[in-house]
Design a protein around this motif. Structure first.
Motif, PDB file in Angstrom:
ATOM      1  N   ILE A 262      68.287  12.853  90.722  1.00 49.43           N
ATOM      2  CA  ILE A 262      69.107  12.976  89.508  1.00 49.43           C
ATOM      3  C   ILE A 262      69.052  14.437  89.074  1.00 49.43           C
ATOM      4  O   ILE A 262      67.966  14.978  88.868  1.00 49.43           O
ATOM      5  N   SER A 263      70.223  15.074  88.955  1.00 49.21           N
ATOM      6  CA  SER A 263      70.220  16.505  88.639  1.00 49.21           C
ATOM      7  C   SER A 263      69.819  16.744  87.189  1.00 49.21           C
ATOM      8  O   SER A 263      69.150  17.714  86.871  1.00 49.21           O
ATOM      9  N   GLY A 264      70.240  15.840  86.291  1.00 47.81           N
ATOM     10  CA  GLY A 264      69.810  15.952  84.903  1.00 47.81           C
ATOM     11  C   GLY A 264      70.859  16.523  83.970  1.00 47.81           C
ATOM     12  O   GLY A 264      70.604  17.465  83.217  1.00 47.81           O
ATOM     13  N   ILE A 278      57.771  12.025  82.286  1.00 47.78           N
ATOM     14  CA  ILE A 278      58.967  12.085  83.136  1.00 47.78           C
ATOM     15  C   ILE A 278      58.604  12.780  84.443  1.00 47.78           C
ATOM     16  O   ILE A 278      58.062  13.884  84.452  1.00 47.78           O
ATOM     17  N   VAL A 279      58.876  12.098  85.539  1.00 43.01           N
ATOM     18  CA  VAL A 279      58.655  12.660  86.873  1.00 43.01           C
ATOM     19  C   VAL A 279      60.018  12.911  87.505  1.00 43.01           C
ATOM     20  O   VAL A 279      60.885  12.035  87.462  1.00 43.01           O
ATOM     21  N   ALA A 280      60.217  14.110  88.057  1.00 45.04           N
ATOM     22  CA  ALA A 280      61.476  14.409  88.733  1.00 45.04           C
ATOM     23  C   ALA A 280      61.217  14.711  90.195  1.00 45.04           C
ATOM     24  O   ALA A 280      60.336  15.506  90.527  1.00 45.04           O
ATOM     25  N   ILE A 281      61.979  14.042  91.059  1.00 44.73           N
ATOM     26  CA  ILE A 281      61.934  14.330  92.494  1.00 44.73           C
ATOM     27  C   ILE A 281      63.350  14.733  92.897  1.00 44.73           C
ATOM     28  O   ILE A 281      64.294  13.937  92.741  1.00 44.73           O
ATOM     29  N   ASN A 282      63.500  15.980  93.330  1.00 42.78           N
ATOM     30  CA  ASN A 282      64.834  16.463  93.664  1.00 42.78           C
ATOM     31  C   ASN A 282      64.733  17.573  94.703  1.00 42.78           C
ATOM     32  O   ASN A 282      63.790  18.361  94.668  1.00 42.78           O
ATOM     33  N   LYS A 283      65.722  17.591  95.600  1.00 45.58           N
ATOM     34  CA  LYS A 283      65.732  18.613  96.656  1.00 45.58           C
ATOM     35  C   LYS A 283      66.033  20.001  96.092  1.00 45.58           C
ATOM     36  O   LYS A 283      65.607  21.004  96.636  1.00 45.58           O
ATOM     37  N   ASP A 284      66.814  20.014  95.001  1.00 50.75           N
ATOM     38  CA  ASP A 284      67.292  21.279  94.442  1.00 50.75           C
ATOM     39  C   ASP A 284      66.302  21.815  93.405  1.00 50.75           C
ATOM     40  O   ASP A 284      66.161  21.237  92.322  1.00 50.75           O
ATOM     41  N   VAL A 298      59.716  19.210  94.265  1.00 51.79           N
ATOM     42  CA  VAL A 298      60.902  19.579  95.022  1.00 51.79           C
ATOM     43  C   VAL A 298      60.751  18.984  96.416  1.00 51.79           C
ATOM     44  O   VAL A 298      59.889  19.415  97.186  1.00 51.79           O
ATOM     45  N   ALA A 299      61.535  17.940  96.689  1.00 54.94           N
ATOM     46  CA  ALA A 299      61.395  17.252  97.978  1.00 54.94           C
ATOM     47  C   ALA A 299      62.602  16.359  98.215  1.00 54.94           C
ATOM     48  O   ALA A 299      63.342  16.034  97.282  1.00 54.94           O
ATOM     49  N   ASP A 300      62.778  15.975  99.467  1.00 59.21           N
ATOM     50  CA  ASP A 300      63.803  15.004  99.827  1.00 59.21           C
ATOM     51  C   ASP A 300      63.323  13.628  99.359  1.00 59.21           C
ATOM     52  O   ASP A 300      62.249  13.167  99.761  1.00 59.21           O
TER      53      ASP A 300
END
Lengths: 314, 249
Positions: A262-264, A278-284, A298-300
């Motif tokens: 989710i980009s946010g 809040i935990v964010a997992i995102n490639k970008d 930052v991960a796939d």
């Protein structure tokens, strides 16, 4: 003294937890006396559930065959008929309350306040505007009845164990027949309810397909979490509309929120601002979600989410 | 049916991140991009599709607001509306007052269906349609993701917390739109030129709906509490460690 009427939300069998959150808001009013009204066909059991919410003085049960489905056009004149005895009428800011309460306010010829998140006095409240980018302090005008929806993510549910009295009320009002219920298509699952779950795992556009959401369902089941989604994921048809979190979807406050792919967008972030962690997992690495995440990775997601699940099971 | 009335509100564009003025008197709207409230644009698109399907004769767009809202009405005309009405006022009106103005327009235009956005993205009130329906003593179907017209009724699928609910309402009625009802069309240059010649009436608020109450008073605006940026972790074991440290798992 505030005399408050809280309109209960239910599905015909069980009271929605939003009702107990509204009661918490109501009891925070100075010197409040709080009644809950239940509209139903057969409302005695529901009335009993409402009576068990601590802080409730009396439960009014209004039974009528027309109350089988929560139709705003049918319920509003009944609420309006009861409202004369009260200084405040509150309902949760769910689709149920948002549909119903403006109609009630218009019948009472008063304004309505939406999404109150904090009480500053008997007639003064704070509420979010501009997708939560500003908080406005508003005062209800004059002496008129305060009619307001309550932002449920801002209030904890009042505990059970109460013993309020339950009374039946008969309302002498004409109910319209111009609005008819046809059906409800529900995507209800065995997972916890998104609106009240203490843990939520959410996915965005990066999931890429409905099938790929399975990776989130797996993690959610390991955590005992509900599943949510960004608008992009719902628009793309990966999941049903009732999983949408954000300005125009559900506003939630779980203890743990895991956002995967989710980009946010601002509109999404406004729906999770009250989450504990809040935990964010995102490639970008530049995704805006990282600006508000407590823990960022930052991960796939297709590698990280199954790995997290495995680690939790291990 | 003859006429569909669509409300268009001029709002700060959805892509703008608004900021509260330092003195707390409001949000900074000077020089920011303005546009049609996105939900209203969806309402207009739906009205146009109904007309194009031969189910309505004409689509009237209306706005209650400052002269500058003519811009949004012209965009509505360029999208395909037949006529536009601006109810001219510099006053900031609460949803109840707007609903009263819309009721006066409904009567003036003998509207058979009113399509409005479910909420505006500035005030986020989500009230106007429901209030209009109550004042008009007609049905409402809010948060629509599908609208079908059959035999003098509207069959509306609504996005509710429990899923998708379908209602049947007699016409005339008020329907408010949700995001997934349709995707509004893009305006083409020739349509913008054509729109300049379409009728746009300007009505005085005092003549149309005199004596409107002011509504709730905004006392002060404040920025929301900020969530600060937390920690970045390198891999899943570190993520697990951070979650355990916070005691959430």
């Amino acid at each position: 003294m505030a005399r408050v009427l809280v309109i209960a939300e239910h599905d015909g069998a069980t009271l929605n937890p939003s009702t107990a959150k509204c009661v918490t808001c109501a009891t925070a009013l100075p010197d409040a006396q709080v009644d809950v009204v239940v509209f139903a066909v057969d409302g005695q059991a529901l009335g009993g559930q409402a009576a068990a919410i601590q802080g409730v003085d009396a439960v009014k049960v209004a039974e009528h065959p027309a109350n089988e489905h929560a139709l705003a056009a049918v319920l509003a004149p009944q609420v309006a008929a009861l409202a004369g005895d009260y200084t405040h009428v509150l309902a949760p800011s769910t689709t149920y309350g948002k549909d119903l309460l403006p109609r009630v306010a218009a019948l009472l010829d008063v304004d309505q306040l939406s999404d109150i998140m904090e009480l500053l006095g008997e007639r003064q409240f704070r509420r979010p505007v501009y997708a939560g980018n500003a908080i406005v302090t508003v005062t209800a005008p004059g002496e008129e009845t305060v009619v307001a929806t309550v932002r449920t993510a801002s209030f904890a549910a009042a505990p059970g164990g109460g013993e309020a009295r339950v009374e039946s009320v008969t309302l002498d009002v004409d109910l319209p027949t111009h609005t008819r219920f046809v059906g409800l298509e529900s995507s209800a699952s065995d997972r916890p309810d998104l609106q009240t779950a203490s843990r939520v795992v959410s996915g965005g556009r990066a999931l890429g397909s409905a099938e790929n959401f399975d990776v989130l369902y797996g993690l959610a089941d390991t955590l005992g979490a509900a599943v949510g989604a960004s608008r992009a994921a719902v628009d793309a048809g990966y999941v049903a509309n009732d999983l949408q979190v954000g300005q125009t979807g559900k506003i939630i406050a779980p203890d743990l929120y895991i956002a995967a792919g989710i980009s946010g967008a601002i509109q999404h972030l406004t729906g999770i601002k009250d989450a504990g962690t809040i935990v964010a997992i995102n490639k970008d690495p530049d995704a805006p979600i990282f600006e508000i995440a407590d823990i960022g990775l930052v991960a796939d997601l297709f590698e990280a989410v199954p790995a997290l699940r495995e680690a939790l099971q291990g | 049916m003859k006429t569909i009335l669509v409300g268009l509100k001029r709002v700060v564009d959805y892509s703008v991140r608004v900021r509260v003025r330092p003195d707390g008197t409001g949000v900074d709207t000077g020089g920011v991009k303005m546009g049609i409230n996105p939900f209203d644009e969806i309402a207009l698109e739906e009205a146009l599709r109904l007309r194009e399907a031969g189910l309505a004769d004409s689509v009237v767009v209306a706005s209650v607001g400052p002269k500058a809202a003519e811009q949004q009405l012209r965009t509505g005309l360029a999208m395909g509306a037949d006529r536009a009405i601006l109810v001219d006022t510099e006053q900031s009106l609460a949803p109840r007052a707007i609903a009263r103005v819309l009721l006066a327009l409904v009567e003036r235009e003998s509207a058979d269906l009113v399509l409005l956005g479910k909420q505006s993205i500035d005030g986020d009130n989500n009230q106007t349609g429901q209030m209009l329906a109550a004042l008009w003593n007609r049905p409402q179907a809010t948060f629509a993701s599908k609208i079908e017209l059959v035999d003098g009724c509207a069959r509306v699928t609504r996005e509710v917390d429990a899923g998708l609910e379908t209602l049947e309402v007699d016409l005339p009625a008020v329907v408010t739109t949700d995001l997934r009802l349709n995707e509004p069309r893009f305006v083409k240059l020739p349509d913008i030129m054509k729109a300049k010649r379409k009728p746009l009436d300007i009505l005085s608020l005092d003549e149309l709906a005199p004596g409107l109450a002011g509504g709730p008073t905004p006392d002060a605006y404040a920025p929301p509490p900020v969530r600060s940026r937390g920690v970045m972790v390198d891999d899943v074991p570190a993520l697990l460690g951070a979650l355990r440290e916070r005691g959430v798992i």
